[in-house]
Design an enzyme around this catalytic site. Structure first.
Site, short mmCIF file in Angstrom:
data_model
loop_
_atom_site.label_atom_id
_atom_site.label_comp_id
_atom_site.label_asym_id
_atom_site.label_seq_id
_atom_site.Cartn_x
_atom_site.Cartn_y
_atom_site.Cartn_z
N GLY A 10 0.83 -1.21 0.00
CA GLY A 10 0.00 0.00 0.00
C GLY A 10 0.86 1.25 0.00
N ARG A 24 18.95 11.82 -3.91
CA ARG A 24 19.85 12.98 -3.88
C ARG A 24 21.06 12.75 -2.96
NH1 ARG A 24 15.82 18.10 -4.60
NH2 ARG A 24 15.24 17.56 -6.74
N ARG A 71 1.66 -5.47 -5.41
CA ARG A 71 1.76 -6.62 -4.50
C ARG A 71 1.98 -7.83 -5.42
NH1 ARG A 71 -0.52 -4.31 0.27
NH2 ARG A 71 -2.33 -2.99 -0.10
N SER A 72 3.26 -8.17 -5.60
CA SER A 72 3.61 -9.19 -6.60
C SER A 72 3.40 -10.61 -6.10
CB SER A 72 5.07 -9.00 -7.02
OG SER A 72 5.49 -10.09 -7.81
N ASP A 102 4.79 -4.43 6.41
CA ASP A 102 5.33 -5.73 6.86
C ASP A 102 5.52 -6.70 5.69
OD1 ASP A 102 2.52 -5.96 6.68
OD2 ASP A 102 2.55 -7.72 7.97
N THR A 125 4.02 2.83 5.56
CA THR A 125 2.63 2.34 5.63
C THR A 125 1.84 3.27 6.53
OG1 THR A 125 1.18 0.63 6.57
CG2 THR A 125 3.41 0.67 7.41
N ASP A 127 -0.48 2.35 8.35
CA ASP A 127 -0.99 1.60 9.50
C ASP A 127 -0.12 1.71 10.75
OD1 ASP A 127 -3.10 0.82 7.96
OD2 ASP A 127 -2.30 -1.16 7.49
N ASP A 129 2.12 -0.15 11.81
CA ASP A 129 2.19 -1.43 12.52
C ASP A 129 3.51 -2.16 12.32
OD1 ASP A 129 1.68 -1.87 9.86
OD2 ASP A 129 0.23 -3.47 10.17
N ARG A 162 -26.83 12.93 17.08
CA ARG A 162 -26.78 11.56 16.56
C ARG A 162 -25.57 10.77 17.09
NH1 ARG A 162 -28.56 12.70 10.29
NH2 ARG A 162 -30.75 12.17 10.61
N ARG A 171 -6.15 -2.82 8.90
CA ARG A 171 -6.65 -4.19 8.79
C ARG A 171 -6.22 -5.04 9.99
NH1 ARG A 171 -6.11 -6.04 2.75
NH2 ARG A 171 -4.04 -5.19 3.13
N GLY A 185 -11.99 13.09 20.42
CA GLY A 185 -12.85 12.93 21.59
C GLY A 185 -13.93 11.88 21.40
N SER A 215 -23.51 14.65 20.95
CA SER A 215 -23.29 13.69 19.86
C SER A 215 -22.36 12.61 20.40
CB SER A 215 -22.65 14.36 18.65
OG SER A 215 -21.38 14.88 19.00
N GLU A 222 -10.92 -0.92 10.76
CA GLU A 222 -11.55 -1.89 9.85
C GLU A 222 -11.27 -3.33 10.26
OE1 GLU A 222 -9.96 -1.90 5.83
OE2 GLU A 222 -7.99 -1.30 6.57
N ARG A 245 -25.68 6.20 12.62
CA ARG A 245 -25.18 6.51 11.27
C ARG A 245 -23.75 5.96 11.12
NH1 ARG A 245 -30.25 8.35 12.02
NH2 ARG A 245 -31.01 9.32 10.11
O1 F6P Z 1 -1.83 0.56 3.54
C1 F6P Z 1 -2.39 -0.25 4.52
C2 F6P Z 1 -3.83 -0.39 4.26
O2 F6P Z 1 -4.29 0.89 4.13
C3 F6P Z 1 -4.71 -1.14 5.25
O3 F6P Z 1 -5.10 -0.40 6.36
C4 F6P Z 1 -5.85 -1.56 4.38
O4 F6P Z 1 -6.58 -2.60 4.88
C5 F6P Z 1 -5.16 -1.93 3.13
O5 F6P Z 1 -4.02 -1.10 3.05
C6 F6P Z 1 -6.00 -1.85 1.92
O6 F6P Z 1 -5.23 -1.63 0.78
P1 F6P Z 1 -5.41 -2.34 -0.62
O7 F6P Z 1 -6.84 -2.28 -0.94
O8 F6P Z 1 -4.54 -1.53 -1.51
O9 F6P Z 1 -4.92 -3.74 -0.48
#
Ligand code: F6P
Length: 321
Positions: A10, A24, A71-72, A102, A125, A127, A129, A162, A171, A185, A215, A222, A245
């Site tokens: 990503g 550079r 992503r090969s 990673d 990344t 994330d 992580d 709401r 992920r 907050g 609210s 995700e 919502r």
């Molecule tokens: O770059 C990391 C990330 O944003 C994750 O949080 C997400 O789940 C994933 O990439 C989705 O990326 P793609 O749809 O490009 O695989």
């Protein structure tokens, strides 16, 4: 020294700033620098082109990656890794720098089994992580992107009193959710690192309403174990008797001009990777830990877990009271 640089997995804002610094500083210190287009697949397809200082002009402020990424599947196989090693050797490369998450670090570790050139990883990344760096390149920008959206959602949530569930990326990790949740907050933050039941969430929301909060925001990573924001929102609506919502922020978090923090981090780590190579250090991820630039062996970057700030985590209910 002949160095190849690529971005993989990503994309993340300020990957370009890292490529610029590598190019550079590398050229300034008498290295030849080549860009690999399309991630690890770009090695296999020989999409490898020499860069000069002007090749990386006007990219410092731009999101995405001008080298493009991928992503090969082929590179995940041993045959693919051996083929990449042969291409790098045949083309006379001494070193490869890969910027990514990673999956990229795993790719570098795998390549080290078949190629005896020098390998360095940069943490790129949103994330955050990766173990071995306090922050990854792109995380700060993604958090700020999400923050801007959450502030807007707060306005409309308050207008109607709401309850909103907002899903952010992550992920396998809750760093984005955690930082955005604290900074906006949120009444609750759901992430893979913590366990929350629908009943606990319902109690939190109902108590917030009892305290006359105008609210209620719930931030959902995700990758939360309860499911995505839509699923959780439906269950919560039934339990509290109010239609919650849901907003999914999605890829908007990953783009845009990088923040000053990400540009600086990427620039420092890019320049540091060249210094490491020239002083004979390689075989790991370069990162910044407690203000110091350090290198961590590839495997530790995914086998060790970077924890969330436990003190701040413990303050959540007080902060949203
Ligand atoms: O770059 C990391 C990330 O944003 C994750 O949080 C997400 O789940 C994933 O990439 C989705 O990326 P793609 O749809 O490009 O695989």
């Amino acid at each position: 020294m002949k160095i190849a640089v690529l971005t993989s997995g990503g994309d993340a804002p300020a990957m370009n700033a890292a490529i610029r610094a590598i190019t550079r500083v590398g050229i300034h210190r008498n290295c030849e620098v080549y860009g690999v287009f399309g991630g690890f697949q770009g090695i296999l397809d020989q999409q490898i082109h020499e860069l000069n200082s002007r090749s990386v002009s006007r990219i410092l402020h731009r999101g995405g990656t001008f080298l493009t990424t991928g992503r090969s599947e082929e590179f995940k196989t041993e045959t693919g890794q051996k083929k990449a090693a042969k291409i790098l050797t045949d083309r006379g490369f001494d070193a490869l720098i890969a910027i990514g998450g990673d999956g990229t670090m795993r790719g570098l570790a795998a390549l080290s089994q078949h190629w005896n050139g020098k390998l360095i990883g940069l943490p790129g990344t949103i994330d955050n992580d990766l173990y071995g760096t306090d922050y990854t390149i792109g995380f700060d920008t993604a958090v700020n992107n999400a923050l801007e959206a959450l502030d807007k959602i707060r306005d409309t949530a308050e207008a109607f009193s709401r309850t909103f569930l907002v899903e952010v990326m992550g992920r396998h990790a809750g760093f984005i959710a955690f930082h955005v949740g604290v900074a906006t907050g949120a009444s609750a933050i759901l992430m893979p690192e913590t366990r929350t039941t629908i009943e606990e969430l319902a109690q939190t929301v109902m108590k917030a309403k009892e305290r006359a909060k105008s609210s209620v925001l719930v931030v959902v990573a995700e990758g939360d174990e309860l499911g995505n924001a839509d699923t959780i929102g439906k269950a919560l609506s039934v339990r509290i008797g109010e239609k919650c919502r849901v907003s999914v922020l999605g890829y908007i978090q990953r783009g845009g001009n990088p923040t000053h923090f990400d540009r600086l981090l990427a620039t420092k780590l890019g320049a540091f990777s060249i210094e490491c190579l020239l002083s004979g250090q390689s075989g790991g991820l370069v990162g910044e830990v407690n203000g110091e630039l350090v290198m961590t062996p590839f495997e530790e970057t995914w086998t060790k877990k970077k924890p969330l700030d436990q003190w701040l985590l413990g303050l959540l209910s007080e902060l949203s009271s």
